[in-house]
Design a protein around this motif. Structure first.
Motif, short mmCIF file in Angstrom:
data_model
loop_
_atom_site.label_atom_id
_atom_site.label_comp_id
_atom_site.label_asym_id
_atom_site.label_seq_id
_atom_site.Cartn_x
_atom_site.Cartn_y
_atom_site.Cartn_z
N LEU A 119 0.81 -1.29 -0.02
CA LEU A 119 -0.02 -0.10 0.03
C LEU A 119 0.87 1.26 0.00
CD1 LEU A 119 -2.62 -1.13 2.87
CD2 LEU A 119 -2.77 -1.09 0.32
N PHE A 163 -2.17 6.49 -5.82
CA PHE A 163 -3.22 7.38 -6.17
C PHE A 163 -2.78 8.12 -7.55
CE2 PHE A 163 -4.04 7.11 -1.38
CZ PHE A 163 -4.90 5.94 -1.46
N ARG A 218 2.00 2.65 4.41
CA ARG A 218 0.64 1.97 4.73
C ARG A 218 -0.18 3.06 5.27
NH1 ARG A 218 -1.34 -3.68 6.43
NH2 ARG A 218 -2.36 -3.38 8.27
N TYR A 226 -1.35 5.74 3.09
CA TYR A 226 -2.46 5.45 2.11
C TYR A 226 -3.78 5.13 2.89
CZ TYR A 226 -4.53 1.95 -1.46
OH TYR A 226 -5.26 1.31 -2.37
N LEU A 227 -3.98 4.31 3.86
CA LEU A 227 -5.13 4.32 4.79
C LEU A 227 -5.64 5.59 5.31
CD1 LEU A 227 -4.18 0.90 6.69
CD2 LEU A 227 -5.33 1.09 4.34
N LEU A 273 -7.43 7.38 2.70
CA LEU A 273 -8.98 6.86 2.46
C LEU A 273 -9.90 7.41 3.90
CD1 LEU A 273 -8.08 3.25 1.35
CD2 LEU A 273 -8.57 5.26 -0.09
N ILE A 292 -11.11 10.69 3.34
CA ILE A 292 -12.12 10.76 1.99
C ILE A 292 -13.51 10.49 2.85
CG2 ILE A 292 -13.11 9.65 0.03
CD1 ILE A 292 -9.94 9.47 -0.79
N LEU A 293 -13.44 9.57 3.53
CA LEU A 293 -14.72 8.74 4.20
C LEU A 293 -15.33 9.63 5.32
CD1 LEU A 293 -13.64 5.12 4.04
CD2 LEU A 293 -15.51 5.99 2.75
N ALA A 342 -6.10 10.93 -4.86
CA ALA A 342 -7.06 9.73 -5.14
C ALA A 342 -8.32 10.16 -5.69
CB ALA A 342 -6.98 9.40 -3.39
N GLN A 391 -12.23 7.26 13.96
CA GLN A 391 -12.67 7.01 12.49
C GLN A 391 -12.50 5.73 11.93
OE1 GLN A 391 -10.31 6.65 10.08
NE2 GLN A 391 -8.57 7.77 10.60
N LEU A 392 -13.20 5.47 10.85
CA LEU A 392 -13.24 4.08 10.39
C LEU A 392 -12.08 3.37 10.02
CD1 LEU A 392 -15.45 2.03 9.35
CD2 LEU A 392 -15.01 2.95 7.12
N LEU A 393 -10.92 3.98 10.04
CA LEU A 393 -9.60 3.13 9.77
C LEU A 393 -8.72 3.46 10.81
CD1 LEU A 393 -10.79 4.07 6.71
CD2 LEU A 393 -8.67 2.75 6.13
#
Lengths: 574, 574
Positions: free
Chosen positions: B39, B44, B234, B237-238, B241, B244-245, B275, B393-395
């Motif tokens: 990753l 992107f 890594r 990258y994560l 994302l 964005i989310l 991205a 947050q989600l990640l």
């Protein structure tokens, strides 16, 4: 705050796991529990249980669960599996339609360290016995309405001296949805009883490595015997994020389960919905009426639609339809939507996102990303652009059109046909117990889709045909998809499939199998004539057969069945 | 298609890298080039160069680039760095404001295998020399307007016998933006010349491992000397994302660069924008007028706002404002927005998303996810809910409020104060050359933020104070943030900071440093009286000093400076 305890060891204190070899030169940094967690969609559910605790997670008839309850039920399920001896790397099978238990198995199984195989619930006992024989699952969860098929498959296994897996019956209490079957499987376990025995505070088992398998999903079998596609926690996690991003999904969507969860893990949506705290509208059966009714009742925001679902919506009788008061997103894949179907559906208020993928990519591999400047183009031009498969989605590393022998990239001219190849973290780990097939599909360091396509100057790819489907006629390649697209534009045609028929002179010629719309009429001659006006002469079908094309249980055309049929017809007389 | 070549070796054919140890028992699956890619946000940009080829990537004064050009320029930059001997693991420093070159360095540096350190361009030569001495960067890219500071820092280094890094000058051709400085640094390299020497078809160097460092970012230094936070490919990258989310960003946003890229890599946004194929509006300076003008001119959709930016917008004179014709998203972090500032900004048509993070999490660690049921609450109640730091947050894997000694989770009662701790893949690798600080911050397998907070029954956390900032008065803990929130609600107050002042009787008492709004008046007595009506007596400031609070270059209050000042005042007389 409490007193300091006996000082723990250094390893305890920092949770240090490994020093990355390539970082050894940089002092002060390392990998430990604080900064490295194996990627797994399990995390989505654990978060949803808090973040969306009181939101509705699942609706099924009169059944309602919240995310707090779903997390607890999945913990209980994992706990019960562990109590039954299921552990790391074991396979848990399921044979059920889109009911809540199958959703819960998508989390409960990996939370016990095990691997889920959601089997196609529309297959017969003979096929099922072959799958079970290969899988060697320790346990199978069976929907009560599908019990007979499973018991028959067990009989076949027993005849062959194979011990069938332990059976857990999923019965339904809600009499409105389905009558509970009589307990033909006495002595077997029951799903809700099992959950009751599980511990709600079960310590979730995380994967030892993010590349450990999470699922085995059998391919639909459009071209050959189904193969078991193995995906890992990492690909499930990353592809769930990809689905959210490529469909532009916001928080708390309402998802209608028209795509079977046993097909490619429902394109990742069991995991996506936990990530977003959405509501799953579970369905045992799908029809146009059910789709429109569910949208109206549950304010559905998204649904998935294989080509057969799109055709179903496009051709729904007026009495089954309900007007949409907002735009409903349909995610489609499997085959490009024919322009007529697309116009019809978008005219009704749906918005279609077309992505291209397969079981081996756990859903979307590429997506036809819409460009704002296309808005001003004529509608037919738009449909043409939209039917392209597009570019790799954000979390797929690369897509290319390659010469399958030399592995060279072919020119982006929209004409030169090569094999569609993909690579990235969302590609499968391989085929279950089938090293030969895995090696064949990964030869050259790319996943070879077996699809033939072209690449346009803007980088977008277009699939022309499956390599096994392409018709070679007098030395010319005929894309059966192109011929089918023309047939779909005929006002009387409901469905059409084109395959090659042997021809003594040309090797092969195209042969169309066609289903007409109700109360519509068209002769073979008229259809051939229509094609003659819309495609080069060498592509025009020489034969039109009026017959409903057979489909796989996931709604894909079974071309190989028709190919056999056309082969049996032999050559047309000169 | 071409003839088959000499058969490659098995390793060539499948690109097999490793067989995952824990998967050995499952036949048919393995990890190879087709299904595993480290990753990295480099992916992107490579995708944006095709997917968004003709879209505008960067706007800076009259300068415009497309994504095709940005990809090419970054390839050239990576190529030039490689030609200069930069390779895997080397550090490339930069000293520049938010100009296009600094954006390009965020990709060009990792694409050469190297690690970017974007240095705070507002620091002085003495501080810079310390950073450079620690970093041992081989090369530094310097904005022409910042050349003097760097040359002075070089002089300091030379005095100490340290060889300064190679210097690449970033000059500006656009005279409207800034006059090119006279070539005081003759003999040094120039950025555009360097790019011209780089190869546009350079083969990008990927990280050897996704946990390899991509950047070193120095903390703002609110509590101590800046520390170099190391992040890996890594986490970059994560976390891209994640941004964005959590901000619900769609494709092709227009982002206004109000957050410095040298601060925590601009919260990941250089990578986020690639991205999404968005447009970067680069800015050398920020003011309320520039913000409103840029929104009007470029149709900005998103901007980041440290607390100082929010205050700037809230207090902008009418002549600098322009009405918004659509909702502009502001992402804020660093400190919760005081309700008055929030009301003001949202009243102007901005929508504020409040996330909480730090350099160590490369941006957001938690986010205050808004719940639909809060829409019907009174506005003051909404502001209170929104000022909470929320959930991971989600990640990010997890957030918790823990006893820092026992590491036990504290009750979710909204009252019990503990240390905010985080863990997950978006947490840093550690502090550059500072193993002691890394060990201290990762003790117990969690990242210890040093912030004190509570957790509510709904799982949301709220930060009460930095552990070093909390005032202990007569045995009671006073959250300086709570006192500041009340002060901000006073109509005459522009900015307020609260610290402890020594007190012979109580140990400490609160002491407020206040800046009044222009043309507003309030006496210390009035302010103390106001506080007395809005908080318990023990929390009320005993002293109010009218003085603009000092801030870090990234807009955070430098409480430690004021703490020293209050300490020097000594105890109030009885």
């Amino acid at each position: 705050m409490k007193q300091r305890r006996t000082p723990p060891t250094a390893a305890d204190r920092y949770g240090i796991k490994t020093l990355q070899s390539s970082l050894k030169s940089m002092e002060g940094i390392y990998q430990c529990d604080a900064n490295y967690v194996h990627l797994s969609p399990i995390s989505f559910l654990e978060r949803a249980g808090i973040a969306y605790a009181d939101k509705v997670s699942i609706v099924y008839g009169s059944v309602r669960y919240t995310w707090r309850e779903t997390l607890e039920r999945c913990r209980r399920l994992a706990s019960a599996l562990t109590q039954m001896g299921i552990s790391h790397g074991d396979i848990v099978a399921a044979f059920a339609p889109n009911i809540p238990a199958l959703y819960e198995l998508h989390f409960g199984t990996p939370m016990a360290g095990a691997i889920l195989c959601a089997l196609n619930a529309w297959q017969d006992s003979a096929m099922l016995s072959m799958r079970l024989s290969e899988l060697e699952a320790k346990i199978i969860f069976v929907d009560s309405q599908h019990l007979e098929v499973v018991l028959e498959a067990f009989d076949i296994l027993s005849t062959k001296g194979t011990k069938p897996p332990m059976l857990v019956l999923i019965s339904e209490n809600d009499q409105e949805i389905s009558p509970t079957v009589s307990n033909t499987a006495s002595g077997n376990l029951e799903y809700e009883n099992l959950l009751a025995k599980g511990r709600p505070d079960f310590q979730v088992i995380r994967p030892k490595d993010e590349c450990d398998p999470i699922s085995v999903s059998y391919t639909s079998g459009t071209t050959s015997n189904p193969k078991g596609v193995v995906h890992c926690h990492r690909s499930a996690y990353l592809n769930s994020l990809a689905e959210i991003l490529l469909n532009g999904m916001g928080l708390m969507p309402v998802y209608l389960w028209t795509v079977p969860m046993f097909h490619c893990n429902g394109w990742c949506f069991p995991w996506v919905m936990a990530a977003l705290g959405g509501t799953n509208i579970c369905l045992r059966n799908v029809s146009a009426k059910i789709i429109f009714d569910s949208i109206a009742e549950h304010k559905v925001t998204h649904l998935g639609g294989a080509p057969s679902i799109l055709t179903m919506i496009a051709n729904a009788p007026a009495s089954d339809r309900k007007p949409l008061s907002y735009t409903v997103e349909i995610m489609t894949g499997g085959a490009p939507p024919p322009p007529q179907v697309l116009f019809n559906i978008e005219g009704q208020g749906f918005h279609v996102t077309h992505s291209y993928g397969m079981s081996e990519t756990l859903g979307p591999g590429t997506v036809c990303m819409w460009k704002p400047e296309w808005e001003s183009l004529p509608r037919s031009e738009q449909a043409k652009l939209k039917s392209r498969q597009g570019l790799q989605q954000l979390l797929m590393e690369d897509v290319d059109i390659k010469d399958p022998i030399t592995m060279e990239s072919l020119p982006s001219d929209g004409k030169t046909i090569g094999e569609v190849m993909l690579r990235g973290n969302v590609v499968m780990r391989g085929y279950f117990k089938n090293l030969k097939a895995t090696n064949e599909s990964f030869r050259g360091g790319w996943y070879r889709t077996g699809d033939l396509g072209v690449r346009y100057p803007d980088g977008y790819i277009e699939v022309k045909d499956r390599s096994v489907d392409v018709i070679v006629s007098g030395g010319e390649n005929i894309s059966t998809v192109e011929v089918e697209t023309v047939l779909f534009s005929h006002p009387a045609i409901f469905e059409a499939v084109v395959v090659g028929r042997p021809d003594d002179q040309l090797g092969e010629v195209s042969c169309a199998f066609v289903k007409l719309k109700e109360e519509c009429n068209a002769s073979a001659e008229e259809i051939i004539n229509f094609c003659g006006h819309h495609m080069p002469q060498y592509m025009v079908p020489r034969t039109v057969i009026f017959e409903e094309p057979p489909k796989t249980s996931t709604g894909k055309m079974q071309k190989y069945v028709l190919r056999e049929k056309a082969k049996a017809m032999g050559s047309l007389p000169f």
